[in-house]
Enzyme design. Sequence first.
Site, PDB file in Angstrom:
ATOM      1  N   HIS A  69       0.847  -1.196   0.000  1.00 45.51           N
ATOM      2  CA  HIS A  69       0.000   0.000   0.000  1.00 45.51           C
ATOM      3  C   HIS A  69       0.881   1.243   0.000  1.00 45.51           C
ATOM      4  CE1 HIS A  69      -2.951  -2.991   0.793  1.00 45.51           C
ATOM      5  NE2 HIS A  69      -3.918  -2.128   0.953  1.00 45.51           N
ATOM      6  N   ARG A 126      -5.092 -11.177  -4.390  1.00 42.97           N
ATOM      7  CA  ARG A 126      -6.326 -10.455  -4.048  1.00 42.97           C
ATOM      8  C   ARG A 126      -6.928  -9.878  -5.316  1.00 42.97           C
ATOM      9  NH1 ARG A 126      -8.036  -5.075  -0.658  1.00 42.97           N
ATOM     10  NH2 ARG A 126      -6.344  -4.106  -1.800  1.00 42.97           N
ATOM     11  N   GLU A 163     -15.701  -5.210   3.742  1.00 45.92           N
ATOM     12  CA  GLU A 163     -15.091  -3.880   3.892  1.00 45.92           C
ATOM     13  C   GLU A 163     -16.086  -2.779   4.228  1.00 45.92           C
ATOM     14  OE1 GLU A 163     -11.676  -3.237   0.993  1.00 45.92           O
ATOM     15  OE2 GLU A 163     -12.861  -4.727  -0.088  1.00 45.92           O
ATOM     16  N   ASP A 218     -11.859   0.997   4.149  1.00 47.61           N
ATOM     17  CA  ASP A 218     -13.075   1.387   3.436  1.00 47.61           C
ATOM     18  C   ASP A 218     -14.256   1.557   4.375  1.00 47.61           C
ATOM     19  OD1 ASP A 218     -12.690   1.525   0.399  1.00 47.61           O
ATOM     20  OD2 ASP A 218     -11.589  -0.265   0.933  1.00 47.61           O
ATOM     21  N   ARG A 275      -5.508  -3.865   8.488  1.00 50.52           N
ATOM     22  CA  ARG A 275      -5.261  -2.576   9.137  1.00 50.52           C
ATOM     23  C   ARG A 275      -4.298  -1.733   8.317  1.00 50.52           C
ATOM     24  NH1 ARG A 275      -6.883  -2.201  14.331  1.00 50.52           N
ATOM     25  NH2 ARG A 275      -7.551  -4.105  15.380  1.00 50.52           N
ATOM     26  N   ARG A 335      -9.506   5.906  -3.213  1.00 53.24           N
ATOM     27  CA  ARG A 335      -8.892   4.972  -2.277  1.00 53.24           C
ATOM     28  C   ARG A 335      -8.790   5.617  -0.895  1.00 53.24           C
ATOM     29  NH1 ARG A 335      -7.520  -0.435  -3.754  1.00 53.24           N
ATOM     30  NH2 ARG A 335      -7.047  -0.503  -5.964  1.00 53.24           N
TER      31      ARG A 335
END
Length: 1036
Positions: A155, A538, A659, A700, A738, A871
């Site tokens: 990320h 994913r 989410e 999210d 997280r 995002r």
Amino acid sequence: MTDTTDDIAEEISFQSFDDDCRLLGNLLNDILQREVGTTVVDKLERIRVLAQSGCNMRQAGIVDMAEMLEKQLASELSKMTLEEALTLARAFSHYLTLMGIAETHHRVRKRGNNIAQTAKSCDDIFNQLVQGGVSPDELYDTVCKQEVEIVLTAHPTQINRRTLQYKHIRIAHLLDYNDRPDLTIEDREMVIEDLVREITSIWQTDELRRQKPTPVDEARAGLNIVEQSLWKAVPHYLHRVSNALKKHTGKPLPLTCTPIKFGSWMGGDRDGNPNVTAKVTKDVSLLSRWMAIDLYIREVDSLRFELSMNQCSESLSRLAHEILEEANLENRHENWNQPVSRSQSLPKQLPARAHLPSFAENGEAQHPRLDIPGPDHSQHNHKEGEVSSTLFKIGETSANSGASAAAISPSSSFNSIQQLGQRKSSAGSQIGRSSFQKLMEPKLPQLPGIAPYRVVLGNVKDKLERSRRRLELLLEDVSCDNDPLDYYETTDQLLEPLLLCYESLQSCGSGVLADGRLADLIRRVATFGMVLMKLDLRQESGRHAETIDAITKYLDLGTYSEWDEEKKLEFLTRELKGKRPLVPHSIEVPHEVKEVLDTFRIAAELGSDSLGAYVISMASNASDVLAVELLQKDARLSVAGDLGRECPGGTLRVVPLFETVKDLRGAGSVIRKLLSIDWYREHVIKNHNGHQEVMVGYSDSGKDAGRFTAAWELYKAQEDVVAACNEYGIKVTLFHGRGGSIGRGGGPTYLAIQSQPPGSVMGTLRSTEQGEMIDAKFGLPQIAVRQLEIYTTAVLLATLRPPHPPREEKWRKVIEEISNISCQCYRSVVYENPEFLSYFHEATPEAELGFLNIGSRPARRKSSKGIGHLRAIPWLFAWTQTRFVLPAWLGVGAGLKGACEKGHTEELKEMYKEWPFFQSTIDLIEMVLGKADIPIAKHYDEVLVSKERQELGRELRSELMTAEKFVLVISGHEKLQQNNRSLRRLIENRLPFLNPLNMLQVEILKRLRREDDNRKIRDALLITINGIAAGMKNTG
């Protein structure tokens, strides 16, 4: 990043910390005098003094004087030329980074001085549990059965370039060396000289990434963390666990038992990232295997030199003689030694030991460095300045090749991936080398009285080298049909000879040798296996539905996407029970669908030996899970047919990720529906040991409903999922997605685990660590050991002494009430106020964050301009830059105020004292409020926001003050962070540098929005973003 790690409440020695900050600041100042001149440095000092004065006035409560000084500061900054602004931004950014390095160093230093009594250490928690009535046997069994997996993700929250990260690590090493009491005056002068060189190098290095990283670049960064830190930390951590267990239970940790393992999403997370392809996933997985084997070769090489004794067990002696006899046979694999042509390119990786101080000849080595020539000596040891490199393609990017490298001790850090390119350019041909090899390392049978351990370990090394060469060929897409006996494929194969050596040493009375380097290697193999970190895949649920849709249309079965849930489940279950492939080889589908099918094919080829879980983001129905199971089954049937044998490894675990608030509320029902299907339940029991994994998303859900509502919905969802699995007798592992910042579920690991619902952490846990937090928690071995201990002890406590549930049912109703008011307030602003989106774009640098090039994936899942498809990371990142950190507190004040006005104040105070979940939620919000700054946020509004929208800003600042007021009422604190004075002081120390950076950012944003194509202004803005991130210790 320490503001959100587990050590936030630990005091540090501020006297020595201030001394180091002063030292680094003075050195930076001297360098600036030389680099930019006295006039500019004087101006920078004037800005700092002005900012410091304003901070002092605010802390003293003299608001009018503070406002006057802040206006003067803003005026001075607005008059700066672009060059002056750029210099100020760089200087203050670097100083904040240097403060952060010193801060981390002193946390490590404090723990190093008093390891035995460190809170939350294994020794501390094991002692508490035994004293509290847990039997030694129960403690021992629970620790040995614990399964925690830390999953590193790509990320995009790590803002620093890797080059600068290495330089920062070198400065940390120098500070550590400077603490040694035995240094002479000359030694200290050398440390100062090295610090000057490092800081000068940093100043002369471009802070900005000029190109976006590729997914393979991101994967390399994750692998580097393993090599640079975790490789050293893991044996140390396991040694601590073992010693504490032996002390409190009488039994050490079994040698191959490891309570913590590691996973990765880097190169596997394709949700909204078209750059992560099936080819990238395959190459990253192979690269991870290559690096694991390369690290093992180094360890085995050092071990061979250490284990020179002749006495051994009968079984080891037999194996050594078998190896010697086989060594006389003709080499069966001459084709492996054929030279392979390589193209040349300049090296793109840092050289060996780049992060170590230049004076430290042995670096971090705990044992003498031994440069023993071996069979591949010529590959490792080049003359100084000599470069051997290749253009090595991995996935869709050029990988790096190497620079000169010395023989490496087990504890020295070196870039394995760089070695891969280097070795590939020189490996292959043995011509001209065989004579040298005979001279330097004769064949084993020719050596009289050869040590059996060296024979066995030499064979292990040979097999590892053949495994490495095989992977190099696979990475080059060269077919290699080799005898499986010639290379290592599984962890057990590698462990077998190592354990034999260990048992032999123990049986011969050489336990002290067995429990040294050999035990460390065995523990590494048990932890990292043959892949270092198993790669999760994913993908978003909609992409799987599109794929099934394309298949049903092609086969004239109808339109899958138009079917209701029951019809989908009926179709999927029927096909899953069948034995034939569903997807014909001749199928023609759109590119997006083909990529999904290719991914499942790669997953079938690699199997569960290399891959971890298949995570379905935005999961909302049972059919989302069965669709993936069907695509996986179909791909495995197809690949097995092509191979003429079964696919390697088992099927991947399929993990639904819930989410949004809506999906979290339905999570339990989805799991119940799945487990009510006979085929699925039997599949879980047969293939996954009766274990269901479920992932919950914090980012999210927080963006959807606000932090407080998200926290409560996550709590309830976990309770419901655990209850659903218990109803069917299925064990559950919760996977926590997280983020680093509190708005995305970040915060102290210990606090987070201890505040989970009772029964949700039963010896198993998976959790992501993202971006900047990977470096913050695992970037240095000493810090990594501490974090691993905290994961272990927190999960242990949550298992044996689960946190308390709400004492009264009434408390749940109060929380529900707060959550409803909070969510309504949050959504009325973010989603229902028509002015908010424009206000967000004007008041923050959100639009400009894309120029940072910190991640391979797009900032939005879809091209829509709304908040919904943005995002969570840029959403948080933008608000953190303005010091408003709105997503972490918006709605909280309204919810708490509503509950207090209904007479629940005393109840809320009781809940704060007695319910870990509620206390942790309030404490984290209090931490965020302590970092928010109303005057700075107001300055952004006054300069950048249109007059007609400034009223919205005033309303939001009022909401922030309401949140602060009621958080203090409930916690009983007189001021924010009263229970964490250390953190408060650290934040105050940064303000004289952080406040000017914020005000300068406002000025630069104003200029850039008039000249949006001015690259110099854009660079200045990006540097202020770097500096503010360093000062806030968070991005997104």
